[in-house]
Design a protein around this motif. Sequence first.
Motif, PDB file in Angstrom:
ATOM      1  N   TYR A   9       0.000  18.813  -5.792  1.00 43.84           N
ATOM      2  CA  TYR A   9      -0.150  17.417  -6.204  1.00 43.84           C
ATOM      3  C   TYR A   9       0.184  17.286  -7.688  1.00 43.84           C
ATOM      4  O   TYR A   9      -0.411  17.960  -8.530  1.00 43.84           O
ATOM      5  CB  TYR A   9      -1.590  16.957  -5.943  1.00 43.84           C
ATOM      6  N   TYR A  10       1.136  16.405  -7.997  1.00 51.25           N
ATOM      7  CA  TYR A  10       1.557  16.199  -9.380  1.00 51.25           C
ATOM      8  C   TYR A  10       1.023  14.859  -9.894  1.00 51.25           C
ATOM      9  O   TYR A  10       1.368  13.805  -9.353  1.00 51.25           O
ATOM     10  CB  TYR A  10       3.080  16.250  -9.491  1.00 51.25           C
ATOM     11  N   ILE A  11       0.185  14.932 -10.920  1.00 51.57           N
ATOM     12  CA  ILE A  11      -0.369  13.689 -11.453  1.00 51.57           C
ATOM     13  C   ILE A  11       0.741  12.851 -12.074  1.00 51.57           C
ATOM     14  O   ILE A  11       1.779  13.349 -12.476  1.00 51.57           O
ATOM     15  CB  ILE A  11      -1.498  13.947 -12.480  1.00 51.57           C
ATOM     16  N   TYR A  21      -2.082   5.035 -12.040  1.00 51.03           N
ATOM     17  CA  TYR A  21      -2.939   6.207 -11.974  1.00 51.03           C
ATOM     18  C   TYR A  21      -3.965   6.128 -10.839  1.00 51.03           C
ATOM     19  O   TYR A  21      -4.928   6.899 -10.810  1.00 51.03           O
ATOM     20  CB  TYR A  21      -3.683   6.390 -13.307  1.00 51.03           C
ATOM     21  N   ALA A  22      -3.786   5.191  -9.914  1.00 50.52           N
ATOM     22  CA  ALA A  22      -4.788   4.972  -8.875  1.00 50.52           C
ATOM     23  C   ALA A  22      -5.030   6.222  -8.028  1.00 50.52           C
ATOM     24  O   ALA A  22      -6.176   6.592  -7.754  1.00 50.52           O
ATOM     25  CB  ALA A  22      -4.370   3.803  -7.984  1.00 50.52           C
ATOM     26  N   SER A  23      -3.947   6.890  -7.617  1.00 48.63           N
ATOM     27  CA  SER A  23      -4.089   8.091  -6.789  1.00 48.63           C
ATOM     28  C   SER A  23      -4.784   9.208  -7.561  1.00 48.63           C
ATOM     29  O   SER A  23      -5.660   9.903  -7.037  1.00 48.63           O
ATOM     30  CB  SER A  23      -2.720   8.568  -6.291  1.00 48.63           C
ATOM     31  N   ASP A  24      -4.389   9.377  -8.831  1.00 50.04           N
ATOM     32  CA  ASP A  24      -5.004  10.410  -9.670  1.00 50.04           C
ATOM     33  C   ASP A  24      -6.507  10.171  -9.820  1.00 50.04           C
ATOM     34  O   ASP A  24      -7.325  11.088  -9.683  1.00 50.04           O
ATOM     35  CB  ASP A  24      -4.374  10.419 -11.061  1.00 50.04           C
ATOM     36  N   GLY A  78       0.800  -1.230   0.000  1.00 44.28           N
ATOM     37  CA  GLY A  78       0.000   0.000   0.000  1.00 44.28           C
ATOM     38  C   GLY A  78       0.824   1.268   0.000  1.00 44.28           C
ATOM     39  O   GLY A  78       0.423   2.276   0.581  1.00 44.28           O
ATOM     40  N   CYS A  79       1.966   1.236  -0.683  1.00 39.67           N
ATOM     41  CA  CYS A  79       2.907   2.358  -0.631  1.00 39.67           C
ATOM     42  C   CYS A  79       2.278   3.662  -1.123  1.00 39.67           C
ATOM     43  O   CYS A  79       2.390   4.707  -0.476  1.00 39.67           O
ATOM     44  CB  CYS A  79       4.154   2.018  -1.441  1.00 39.67           C
ATOM     45  N   SER A  80       1.611   3.621  -2.282  1.00 39.89           N
ATOM     46  CA  SER A  80       1.040   4.842  -2.849  1.00 39.89           C
ATOM     47  C   SER A  80      -0.030   5.435  -1.937  1.00 39.89           C
ATOM     48  O   SER A  80      -0.066   6.643  -1.691  1.00 39.89           O
ATOM     49  CB  SER A  80       0.443   4.557  -4.231  1.00 39.89           C
ATOM     50  N   THR A  81      -0.905   4.572  -1.432  1.00 39.80           N
ATOM     51  CA  THR A  81      -1.974   5.031  -0.539  1.00 39.80           C
ATOM     52  C   THR A  81      -1.391   5.617   0.734  1.00 39.80           C
ATOM     53  O   THR A  81      -1.840   6.671   1.207  1.00 39.80           O
ATOM     54  CB  THR A  81      -2.919   3.864  -0.200  1.00 39.80           C
TER      55      THR A  81
END
Length: 219
Positions: free
Chosen positions: A100-102, A48-51, A14-17
Amino acid sequence: MNIVFWSIDNVHAGCSTNTLCMAFWHALQIEDESDERGSFIQTGFKNYASDYALLGPQVLTESYFGTGMDNLLSIARSRALVYEDAYNSSFSLADKNLLYYIASRQTNKESFEQTLKKLPDLITELNDHVDYNYVDLSAGASESANEVLALADIIVMNVSQNDLVLQQSIKAAESLISDGVTTKEKLRFCVGNYEPASVLSMRNITKKYSVLRKRAFFI
């Protein structure tokens, strides 16, 4: 200040989250009268999950191409970054406290990895314009990853409740120290997707792996 979240496990940690949650939490703690500002940088390929979660499905349309990480890295290849570049390439979130940078929209992995070689320079230049960078660093060991990790004031190793992942992550952390990339004082461990009912509970993990004591937090 650079806070780099990294893992050896691209699926379960779950690094990005975790990176996004901590970046938002930090930004929301900033007092209204403060001019403190941070950034969220992501380095995943076709991730692209966070975006999508933050900005909705429209973020995947062509109108967003050439913004975010792609624009920053393009500028970094040609000239020094100025504040207007940092601000105009981002989406301002959390009461404008977080830039926030996509994620990059590049579709050729080899080309993308070549572009990412400018990431250490980009992070260094961003430090002139923001107070802190949260970096969601792609999973796995590489020379370019080590260059980013060497810039970190704090490295957060993202792990899961899995003995093999924990052992491999601790070994990777020890290698970073022995190779001179970082120091023990800069290392933290984040146990993501934490399940209290697991055999590897918070208590059992810190008991079994002494290196995690006082250096681990659980999400």
